[in-house]
Design a protein around this motif. Structure first.
Motif, short mmCIF file in Angstrom:
data_model
loop_
_atom_site.label_atom_id
_atom_site.label_comp_id
_atom_site.label_asym_id
_atom_site.label_seq_id
_atom_site.Cartn_x
_atom_site.Cartn_y
_atom_site.Cartn_z
N ARG A 443 91.60 60.26 82.68
CA ARG A 443 91.01 58.14 83.36
C ARG A 443 90.49 58.33 83.95
N GLU A 444 88.65 57.48 83.92
CA GLU A 444 88.56 57.83 85.13
C GLU A 444 88.08 55.55 85.88
N ARG A 445 88.94 55.21 86.42
CA ARG A 445 89.02 53.64 86.60
C ARG A 445 88.26 53.33 88.18
N GLU A 446 87.31 54.04 88.88
CA GLU A 446 86.42 53.99 90.04
C GLU A 446 85.70 53.17 89.54
N TYR A 447 84.92 52.83 88.50
CA TYR A 447 84.00 52.55 88.00
C TYR A 447 83.97 50.40 88.10
N MET A 448 85.65 50.74 87.51
CA MET A 448 85.56 49.97 86.60
C MET A 448 85.44 48.19 87.47
N SER A 449 85.30 47.05 87.17
CA SER A 449 85.10 46.27 87.64
C SER A 449 85.41 45.81 87.68
N THR A 450 87.07 45.74 88.18
CA THR A 450 87.96 45.18 88.84
C THR A 450 88.40 45.84 90.01
N GLU A 451 87.85 46.39 90.05
CA GLU A 451 87.57 47.80 91.70
C GLU A 451 86.96 48.09 92.34
N ALA A 452 85.54 48.13 91.27
CA ALA A 452 84.04 48.83 92.17
C ALA A 452 83.60 47.34 92.45
N PRO A 453 82.74 47.69 93.89
CA PRO A 453 81.63 46.62 93.85
C PRO A 453 80.10 46.87 92.88
N ALA A 454 80.33 48.05 92.44
CA ALA A 454 79.23 48.37 91.38
C ALA A 454 80.42 48.80 90.09
N SER A 455 79.80 48.27 89.62
CA SER A 455 80.99 48.38 87.99
C SER A 455 80.06 48.76 86.77
N MET A 456 80.94 49.68 86.32
CA MET A 456 80.11 50.98 85.09
C MET A 456 79.67 49.76 84.08
N ALA A 457 78.33 49.58 83.77
CA ALA A 457 78.05 48.99 82.70
C ALA A 457 77.67 49.52 81.52
N GLY A 458 77.57 50.73 81.30
CA GLY A 458 77.55 51.06 79.64
C GLY A 458 76.97 52.29 80.13
N LEU A 459 77.46 54.04 79.04
CA LEU A 459 77.57 54.92 79.26
C LEU A 459 76.10 55.17 78.58
N LEU A 460 75.31 56.44 79.15
CA LEU A 460 73.70 56.92 78.64
C LEU A 460 73.88 57.57 77.37
N ALA A 461 74.64 58.88 78.24
CA ALA A 461 74.26 60.07 78.13
C ALA A 461 75.35 61.19 78.08
N VAL A 462 75.76 62.15 77.59
CA VAL A 462 76.58 62.84 78.43
C VAL A 462 76.29 64.82 77.46
N ALA A 463 75.99 65.05 78.27
CA ALA A 463 75.33 66.97 78.16
C ALA A 463 75.63 68.10 79.34
N GLY A 464 76.53 69.11 78.62
CA GLY A 464 76.32 69.87 80.04
C GLY A 464 77.15 69.68 80.82
N GLY A 465 78.27 69.25 80.56
CA GLY A 465 79.73 68.74 81.49
C GLY A 465 79.44 67.47 82.13
N VAL A 466 77.99 67.03 82.19
CA VAL A 466 77.97 65.82 82.92
C VAL A 466 77.36 64.54 82.01
N VAL A 467 77.81 63.35 82.98
CA VAL A 467 78.30 62.38 82.11
C VAL A 467 76.68 61.28 83.03
N TRP A 468 76.23 60.48 82.20
CA TRP A 468 75.56 59.68 83.11
C TRP A 468 75.47 57.90 81.43
N PHE A 469 75.67 57.55 83.15
CA PHE A 469 76.51 55.85 82.70
C PHE A 469 75.48 54.77 83.59
N VAL A 470 75.47 53.53 83.57
CA VAL A 470 74.03 52.64 84.04
C VAL A 470 75.59 51.86 84.91
N VAL A 471 75.03 51.07 86.57
CA VAL A 471 76.36 50.53 86.97
C VAL A 471 75.95 49.70 87.56
N GLU A 472 76.19 48.22 87.48
CA GLU A 472 75.88 46.91 87.55
C GLU A 472 76.50 46.70 89.32
#
Length: 723
Positions: A443-472
């Protein structure tokens, strides 16, 4: 019920009938009706707060995120205002309902302990479920707890965060009783789970000894509730401890609400009928489950009338229909490896007769707007529902595993039989899960809104062992600007690779972005991010292209004729090609420049639920006419009209290819048609018998593997043999 001198406002399409809360300042709750008479409870700030751009944006952002709150004890969100509304609002689908403060006035004082404990149970369950998925409510108060005949429901998500930016002292929180705000949040700290425990305990004590102060609350029986009010967050019990204490205290039989409260709810319903005498009954927009008696074949189309879908329904259903459809060489190879031995299928006894289903699997309760399905390695289907996730073997229909601690808002194929899952909580946690065993690898919780100044707002895509997402990042405070960035994250190394800023509000984060319907896309060297949000300043649909390896911004392009709110097909391809539904038809254009290459006339629009195999695109229009289009040249080898286009003129048309590519499965609300991909001829039609919601609703063909197509009708999944 309306406070004297308080004018009932109109909030966009909602006409406010009466204010249902009493006292308090800043945020109010209204009984409201839409133009068609459908009722809702609407929460909105007063004009003073709405005139503050920082507060207005924070309120809207929290309301938008509250869509992810589901399940028992949570008021279902019906609709949220536009980010540009002069007064932001959120509408809840629960009628009749009254705030706890109003209920206590109607009852004439505090409630009996058994009633309080029974009301507290679903609230504690909702809080625990939220905390399990990385979400902090930060808005629990007597005013934000709605009492209905079915129990208590939480509203007001994020009101503490909306009151002031983190680090700013919160002298008061609009719409929240002062006693509900724990000391650390009043001092400006970021809301964390212990704060919800504090607030819920205060609400229960408030109901037990109405209008008690925090000091007086300590005299109320209940050692557990007293511990919840500890000034030090570390000394408070966890939500699961509070829930267990309430379970132990609650009577075995719920005798319902006191007579005075039931009468108050009945009075609200009566006043609503007088105000809107022709208000229609609200019918849940859900598909019906199928049992063995209701599965039947049909030779002709159904004439069942259909209703026009919303844009959200179009995009969500498009996501279901396109998940795992165009499998490519690697996917087909995986299917061949894992599929059972192939046997020559016997010819059908009657030409044109649909094959009977091989198996059917009933599903738990699911939300039609957020349900997630994902086929992995051609043999395991992951299904998200309101209470968790389960895995199903597609060849036997047997359930492999079930988890109630994984509530997905997005499912993505991470390769190697693993799924990347974004939590259904506050857009922060994501995890890697083995599809076959259901085991969580990490589990990855570094980008949780309760812990990080910039929280993950949604996944974009995954390919080749990399995931891209948006933070706010909302830390900009009163300026009202939300900083937004795209992040690349290595699944193997479990670390961030790069981060690139995006225009504020460029990506919509209230619902998962989806491919083929104005969503993100991954090409050989580029990550394409679409302007699905309200910011960015564009009038037309646009892409920003980032280099996959470095995050460097390569270009930005607007595309004339593609609406920013388009629900039609938007399909970028290698070779600098974009195929999209435009005002003039289905158009092929140069991706990087927007220059037109070819245009194919279609009726109305090109549906986002298209199927693609190599350079051949199969797509339906408004009349459900299916066209085969060569995306290199725009040539149309064949077209097949639907047997009954009038009754289906505004319905969705799901499109799925069999694993071999020989059969096209076209889904509508009345039937599933199997077409020969070579010439478009109809092979067979499948419809359902039965009554009620299941009548004429076979579901949507959502995925295929060797020899099978998987059909989802929301309440069940079944498999049809193909090829």
């Amino acid at each position: 019920m309306q406070t004297q001198g308080q004018m009932a406002p109109d909030l966009d399409e909602y006409r406010c009938v009466e204010r249902i809360d009493t006292g308090g300042e800043g945020v109010h709750r209204w009984l409201a009706v839409e133009a068609d008479g459908a009722p809702s409870i609407v929460m909105a700030p007063d004009t003073k707060r709405a005139d503050d751009p920082g507060y207005r944006l924070r309120f809207w952002a929290e309301a938008n995120k509250s869509r992810r709150l589901t399940g028992r004890g949570t008021a279902p969100v019906r609709q949220v205002s536009s980010a540009r509304a002069p007064v932001p609002w959120v509408a809840y689908d629960c009628i009749p309902a009254l705030p706890l403060t109003t209920v206590l006035e109607a009852h004439g004082g505090c409630l009996p302990e058994p009633v309080v404990w029974n009301l507290g149970l679903p609230l504690a369950e909702a809080v625990l479920r939220a905390h399990t998925h990385g979400l902090v409510h930060a808005g629990i108060a007597p005013q934000s707890v709605l009492i209905t005949r079915q129990g208590a429901l939480l509203t007001g998500y994020g009101l503490v965060r909306a009151a002031a930016a983190e680090g700013t002292r919160r002298e008061s929180v609009p719409g929240v009783d002062d006693g509900s705000v724990p000391p650390e949040q009043r001092a400006g700290a970021r809301p964390r789970p212990p704060g919800d425990v504090y607030a819920l305990a205060y609400v229960l004590l408030f109901a037990r000894a109405a209008h008690c102060s925090r000091k007086g609350a300590a005299t109320v029986p209940g050692h557990m509730l007293n511990r919840c009010l500890a000034a030090d967050p570390a000394q408070r019990p966890r939500a699961e401890e509070l829930l267990q204490a309430l379970r132990d205290a609650a009577p075995p039989v719920d005798r319902g609400l006191p007579q005075e409260i039931a009468a108050a709810l009945d009075g609200q319903a009566a006043r609503l009928r007088e105000t809107t005498p022709t208000a229609p009954a609200r019918i849940p927009q859900q598909g019906g489950g199928l049992d063995d008696r209701e599965l039947a074949t049909a030779h002709g189309p159904s004439t069942r009338p259909a209703s026009a879908p919303s844009r959200r329904a179009l995009i969500v259903t498009a996501a279901s229909a396109t998940a795992g459809l165009a499998m490519g060489a690697a996917g087909a190879g995986a299917c061949r490896r894992y599929a059972p031995a192939r046997h020559e299928r016997a010819k059908q006894s009657v030409p044109g007769t649909a094959p009977p289903p091989i198996w059917r699997h009933a599903l738990p309760d699911r939300d039609p707007t957020t349900s997630q399905l994902l086929l992995l390695s051609g043999r395991t289907l992951l299904v998200g529902h309101k209470e968790g996730t389960l895995g199903i073997d597609v060849y036997s229909g047997k359930q492999l595993w079930s988890r109630d601690d994984v509530l997905p808002s997005r499912l993505l194929d991470a390769g190697h039989g693993d799924a990347l899952i974004a939590s259904g909580g506050d857009q922060g946690e994501f995890l890697l899960l083995s599809a076959r065993s259901g085991r969580i690898k990490w589990r990855e919780r570094e980008y949780m809104s309760t812990e990080a100044p910039a929280s993950m707002a949604g996944l974009l895509a995954v390919a080749g062992g990399v995931v891209w997402f948006v933070v706010e990042d909302y830390s900009s405070g009163s300026s009202g600007e939300v900083k937004m960035a795209a992040v690349a994250y290595s699944l193997r190394k479990r670390k961030e690779l790069w981060r690139t800023s995006l225009p504020s509000g460029f990506v919509g984060t209230s619902s998962p972005p989806e491919g083929r319907a104005s969503g993100p896309a991954v090409l050989e060297s580029e990550l394409l991010i679409a302007n699905t949000g309200t910011g960015g300043g564009e009038n037309e649909f646009a892409y920003i292209a980032l280099d996959r390896r470095s995050g460097r911004r390569k270009w930005k392009r607007e595309y004339a004729g593609i609406g920013k709110e388009s629900a039609g097909l938007v399909l970028p391809r290698s070779g600098d090609l974009l195929v999209a539904s435009t005002d003039d038809g289905l158009r092929g254009m140069t991706l990087s420049s927007g220059e037109e290459r070819w245009t194919v006339e279609v009726e109305g629009w090109a549906n986002a639920q298209a199927a693609l195999r190599r350079d051949r695109l199969y797509v339906a229009d408004k009349k459900l006419t299916v066209s085969a289009v060569d995306i290199r040249t725009g040539k149309v080898p064949w077209r097949t009209k639907h047997a009954n286009p009038k009754s289906n003129s505004t319905t969705l048309s799901g499109m799925t290819l069999s694993a071999s590519g020989r059969t096209i499965l076209q889904s509508s609300l009345s039937e599933i048609d199997a077409l020969d991909s070579r010439d478009g001829s109809v092979l067979w039609r499948f419809a359902t018998a039965g009554t009620g919601e299941t009548s004429g609703n076979p579901g949507n063909a959502v995925a295929s593997t060797v020899g099978l197509v998987i059909v989802d009708n929301l309440r069940s999944i079944y498999a049809l043999p193909v090829d």
